[in-house]
Design a protein around this motif. Structure first.
Motif, PDB file in Angstrom:
ATOM      1  N   GLY A  81       0.818  -1.264  -0.005  1.00 15.63           N
ATOM      2  CA  GLY A  81       0.004  -0.157  -0.082  1.00 15.63           C
ATOM      3  C   GLY A  81       0.788   1.140  -0.086  1.00 15.63           C
ATOM      4  N   ARG A  82       1.753   1.064   0.565  1.00 21.35           N
ATOM      5  CA  ARG A  82       2.760   2.576   0.615  1.00 21.35           C
ATOM      6  C   ARG A  82       3.333   2.823  -0.640  1.00 21.35           C
ATOM      7  NH1 ARG A  82       6.193  -1.398   3.255  1.00 21.35           N
ATOM      8  NH2 ARG A  82       7.966  -2.033   2.194  1.00 21.35           N
ATOM      9  N   LYS A 152      -4.261   2.287 -11.715  1.00 19.22           N
ATOM     10  CA  LYS A 152      -5.357   1.489 -11.834  1.00 19.22           C
ATOM     11  C   LYS A 152      -5.847   1.087 -10.306  1.00 19.22           C
ATOM     12  CE  LYS A 152      -4.095  -0.374 -16.212  1.00 19.22           C
ATOM     13  NZ  LYS A 152      -3.375  -1.508 -16.970  1.00 19.22           N
ATOM     14  N   PRO A 153      -7.072   0.138 -10.213  1.00 22.21           N
ATOM     15  CA  PRO A 153      -7.565  -0.052  -8.865  1.00 22.21           C
ATOM     16  C   PRO A 153      -6.779  -1.073  -8.186  1.00 22.21           C
ATOM     17  CG  PRO A 153      -9.396   0.191 -10.582  1.00 22.21           C
ATOM     18  CD  PRO A 153      -7.832   0.046 -11.297  1.00 22.21           C
ATOM     19  N   ILE A 154      -6.770  -1.185  -6.864  1.00 23.66           N
ATOM     20  CA  ILE A 154      -6.245  -2.304  -6.001  1.00 23.66           C
ATOM     21  C   ILE A 154      -6.671  -3.647  -6.614  1.00 23.66           C
ATOM     22  CG2 ILE A 154      -6.004  -3.378  -3.769  1.00 23.66           C
ATOM     23  CD1 ILE A 154      -6.035  -0.656  -2.641  1.00 23.66           C
ATOM     24  N   ALA A 174      -6.692 -16.282  -8.322  1.00 27.41           N
ATOM     25  CA  ALA A 174      -5.432 -15.483  -7.660  1.00 27.41           C
ATOM     26  C   ALA A 174      -4.938 -14.178  -8.463  1.00 27.41           C
ATOM     27  CB  ALA A 174      -4.213 -16.349  -7.405  1.00 27.41           C
ATOM     28  N   ALA A 175      -5.149 -14.338  -9.821  1.00 30.29           N
ATOM     29  CA  ALA A 175      -4.588 -13.148 -10.652  1.00 30.29           C
ATOM     30  C   ALA A 175      -5.409 -11.718 -10.231  1.00 30.29           C
ATOM     31  CB  ALA A 175      -5.034 -13.401 -12.048  1.00 30.29           C
ATOM     32  N   SER A 176      -6.562 -11.730  -9.589  1.00 33.72           N
ATOM     33  CA  SER A 176      -7.388 -10.800  -9.334  1.00 33.72           C
ATOM     34  C   SER A 176      -7.642 -10.557  -7.708  1.00 33.72           C
ATOM     35  CB  SER A 176      -8.783 -10.946 -10.004  1.00 33.72           C
ATOM     36  OG  SER A 176      -9.386 -11.881  -9.656  1.00 33.72           O
ATOM     37  N   ARG A 177      -6.931 -11.284  -7.003  1.00 37.49           N
ATOM     38  CA  ARG A 177      -7.109 -11.166  -5.529  1.00 37.49           C
ATOM     39  C   ARG A 177      -6.481 -10.118  -4.779  1.00 37.49           C
ATOM     40  NH1 ARG A 177      -5.794 -16.476  -3.401  1.00 37.49           N
ATOM     41  NH2 ARG A 177      -7.502 -17.022  -4.366  1.00 37.49           N
ATOM     42  N   GLU A 178      -7.013  -9.298  -4.064  1.00 44.51           N
ATOM     43  CA  GLU A 178      -6.394  -8.140  -3.541  1.00 44.51           C
ATOM     44  C   GLU A 178      -5.487  -8.611  -2.419  1.00 44.51           C
ATOM     45  OE1 GLU A 178      -9.073  -5.130  -2.072  1.00 44.51           O
ATOM     46  OE2 GLU A 178     -10.175  -4.906  -3.939  1.00 44.51           O
ATOM     47  N   LYS A 179      -4.210  -7.979  -2.171  1.00 48.12           N
ATOM     48  CA  LYS A 179      -3.348  -8.264  -1.186  1.00 48.12           C
ATOM     49  C   LYS A 179      -3.795  -8.009   0.172  1.00 48.12           C
ATOM     50  CE  LYS A 179       1.313  -7.213   0.679  1.00 48.12           C
ATOM     51  NZ  LYS A 179       1.464  -8.721   0.722  1.00 48.12           N
ATOM     52  N   ARG A 180      -3.877  -9.070   0.943  1.00 50.37           N
ATOM     53  CA  ARG A 180      -3.960  -8.758   2.215  1.00 50.37           C
ATOM     54  C   ARG A 180      -3.021  -9.728   3.192  1.00 50.37           C
ATOM     55  NH1 ARG A 180      -8.382  -7.165   5.541  1.00 50.37           N
ATOM     56  NH2 ARG A 180      -8.648  -8.225   7.575  1.00 50.37           N
ATOM     57  N   ALA A 181      -2.170  -8.678   4.114  1.00 51.64           N
ATOM     58  CA  ALA A 181      -1.175  -9.043   4.954  1.00 51.64           C
ATOM     59  C   ALA A 181      -1.581 -10.327   5.673  1.00 51.64           C
ATOM     60  CB  ALA A 181      -0.527  -8.235   5.478  1.00 51.64           C
ATOM     61  N   PHE A 184      -2.773  -9.148   9.319  1.00 54.14           N
ATOM     62  CA  PHE A 184      -4.075  -8.482   9.323  1.00 54.14           C
ATOM     63  C   PHE A 184      -5.255  -9.488   9.070  1.00 54.14           C
ATOM     64  CE2 PHE A 184      -1.199  -5.162   7.619  1.00 54.14           C
ATOM     65  CZ  PHE A 184      -0.888  -4.578   8.639  1.00 54.14           C
ATOM     66  N   GLY A 185      -5.090 -10.482   8.238  1.00 51.51           N
ATOM     67  CA  GLY A 185      -6.216 -11.338   7.834  1.00 51.51           C
ATOM     68  C   GLY A 185      -6.413 -12.528   9.339  1.00 51.51           C
ATOM     69  N   THR A 186      -5.449 -12.516  10.092  1.00 50.85           N
ATOM     70  CA  THR A 186      -5.414 -13.646  11.160  1.00 50.85           C
ATOM     71  C   THR A 186      -5.643 -12.931  12.235  1.00 50.85           C
ATOM     72  OG1 THR A 186      -3.045 -13.883  11.365  1.00 50.85           O
ATOM     73  CG2 THR A 186      -4.065 -15.348   9.803  1.00 50.85           C
ATOM     74  N   ARG A 187      -5.200 -11.481  12.496  1.00 48.20           N
ATOM     75  CA  ARG A 187      -5.123 -10.819  13.459  1.00 48.20           C
ATOM     76  C   ARG A 187      -4.163 -11.059  14.458  1.00 48.20           C
ATOM     77  NH1 ARG A 187     -11.664  -9.787  14.890  1.00 48.20           N
ATOM     78  NH2 ARG A 187     -12.429  -8.905  12.882  1.00 48.20           N
ATOM     79  N   ILE A 188      -3.294 -11.726  14.069  1.00 45.31           N
ATOM     80  CA  ILE A 188      -2.100 -12.356  14.997  1.00 45.31           C
ATOM     81  C   ILE A 188      -1.291 -11.286  15.395  1.00 45.31           C
ATOM     82  CG2 ILE A 188      -0.424 -12.648  12.800  1.00 45.31           C
ATOM     83  CD1 ILE A 188       0.506 -15.157  14.589  1.00 45.31           C
ATOM     84  N   GLY A 189      -1.282  -9.972  14.447  1.00 39.83           N
ATOM     85  CA  GLY A 189      -0.594  -8.714  14.998  1.00 39.83           C
ATOM     86  C   GLY A 189      -1.008  -8.141  15.992  1.00 39.83           C
ATOM     87  N   LYS A 190      -2.480  -8.162  16.082  1.00 45.19           N
ATOM     88  CA  LYS A 190      -3.029  -7.409  17.228  1.00 45.19           C
ATOM     89  C   LYS A 190      -2.933  -8.294  18.505  1.00 45.19           C
ATOM     90  CE  LYS A 190      -6.492  -4.811  14.913  1.00 45.19           C
ATOM     91  NZ  LYS A 190      -8.157  -4.247  14.652  1.00 45.19           N
ATOM     92  N   LEU A 191      -2.952  -9.763  18.322  1.00 46.54           N
ATOM     93  CA  LEU A 191      -2.762 -10.470  19.508  1.00 46.54           C
ATOM     94  C   LEU A 191      -1.373 -10.392  19.847  1.00 46.54           C
ATOM     95  CD1 LEU A 191      -4.775 -13.558  18.309  1.00 46.54           C
ATOM     96  CD2 LEU A 191      -5.412 -12.026  19.841  1.00 46.54           C
ATOM     97  N   SER A 192      -0.494 -10.256  19.232  1.00 51.39           N
ATOM     98  CA  SER A 192       1.088 -10.108  19.480  1.00 51.39           C
ATOM     99  C   SER A 192       1.095  -8.889  20.328  1.00 51.39           C
ATOM    100  CB  SER A 192       1.916 -10.277  18.476  1.00 51.39           C
ATOM    101  OG  SER A 192       3.361 -10.074  18.737  1.00 51.39           O
ATOM    102  N   ASN A 193       0.634  -7.613  19.943  1.00 50.98           N
ATOM    103  CA  ASN A 193       0.941  -6.555  20.200  1.00 50.98           C
ATOM    104  C   ASN A 193       0.236  -6.519  21.881  1.00 50.98           C
ATOM    105  OD1 ASN A 193       2.162  -5.440  18.253  1.00 50.98           O
ATOM    106  ND2 ASN A 193       0.382  -4.538  17.356  1.00 50.98           N
TER     107      ASN A 193
END
Length: 218
Positions: A81-82, A152-154, A174-181, A184-193
Motif C-alpha cells: 500500500g505504501r 489502476k485500482p487495487i 489469484a490473478a485478481s485477488r487483493e493483497k491482504r497481509a 491482518f487477515g489472521t489478526r495475529i499482529g493485534k494478539l501479539s501486540n
C-alpha cells in the motif's frame, strides 16, 4: 500497445518463476524431513469443507522438505500500500522507483533472515523464485509502468505483470485477488501486540515492529 507489452513481460516473468520453481521440485518431494513435522488440515471431501466431521477432514504430515516463498514479489512489483501512496502523493514514477529500490535493498534485513530462522525451526528450507537472478534482471529490464500501474485500482494495477502471468496460466482467481497481509487477515499482529505491550494502541505508540535502517550504500 501497453496491454500487449504487459502480456509479453508477464509471459517472460511467468516462465522464469515456473523454471525456478520446478528446479526445486525434486527437493520438495524428498520424504526425509527434519526433526519438526508441520501438520496440515486435509479436506477429504471438498464439497463438505465446511464440516468438522473427522471422517471428512483429517490431519496429515507434509513430507516436503522445501517450501516455495513469495519474498520479493511485492518489493519488486509494487504490491504494498505504501507504494501506491508514494506514487500518488509523493512524486509519481520516480518516487515509486526509489521506494522499490529501497525495499529490495532492505529485504534481507526486514524479512529474509527472520523467515529463514522460522522455516529452519520446522526442519524445512525455503526457496525464493522471485529472487532468482534471472527473474530480477528481467524485471529490472522491464519498464516500470508495465510491472505496476498504480493509476489502476487495487487488485489490478499492483503487481500488474504478475497478475497477467497468473491469468495466462489460467489461475484467474489469484490473478485478481487483493493483497491482504497475513498478520491482518489472521489478526495475529493485534494478539501479539496485546501480549507484548498490553494493547495494540500502546504497541503503535512505541512503533512496535519497526526497525531503523541507517544509510544504505548505493
Amino acid at each position: 500497445d501497453d496491454g500487449g507489452a504487459v502480456a509479453s513481460s508477464a509471459v517472460a516473468v511467468g516462465s522464469a518463476v515456473h523454471d525456478r520453481s520446478c528446479n526445486s521440485s525434486d527437493a520438495a518431494a524428498d520424504n526425509h524431513s527434519g526433526s519438526h513435522h508441520p501438520w496440515t488440515l486435509k479436506t477429504l471431501d471438498p464439497s463438505k469443507s465446511a464440516t468438522n466431521n473427522s471422517s471428512i477432514r483429517s490431519w496429515y504430515r507434509s513430507a516436503a522438505r522445501v517450501v516455495l516463498l513469495g519474498h520479493g514479489a511485492d518489493e519488486q512489483c509494487g504490491g504494498y500500500g505504501r507504494h501506491r501512496t508514494k506514487f500518488r502523493f509523493n512524486g509519481g514514477w520516480q518516487a515509486l522507483s526509489d521506494e522499490l529500490a529501497l525495499d529490495v535493498k532492505r529485504l534481507w534485513i526486514r524479512n529474509l533472515g527472520r523467515d529463514d530462522r522460522l522455516i529452519a525451526d520446522h526442519g524445512r528450507e525455503g526457496r525464493h523464485p522471485f529472487l532468482d537472478e534471472q527473474l530480477m534482471t528481467a524485471l529490472l529490464d522491464t519498464p516500470l509502468h508495465l510491472i505496476a500501474d498504480l493509476n489502476k485500482p487495487i487488485g489490478i494495477g499492483d503487481k500488474q505483470v504478475l497478475r497477467h502471468a497468473l491469468a495466462s496460466l489460467g489461475i484467474t482467481g489469484a490473478a485478481s485477488r487483493e493483497k491482504r497481509a497475513i498478520q491482518f487477515g489472521t489478526r495475529i499482529g493485534k494478539l501479539s501486540n496485546k501480549r507484548e505491550f498490553g494493547s495494540n494502541r500502546k504497541a503503535n505508540m512505541l512503533s512496535a515492529g519497526q526497525i531503523r535502517i541507517e544509510a544504505l550504500g548505493n
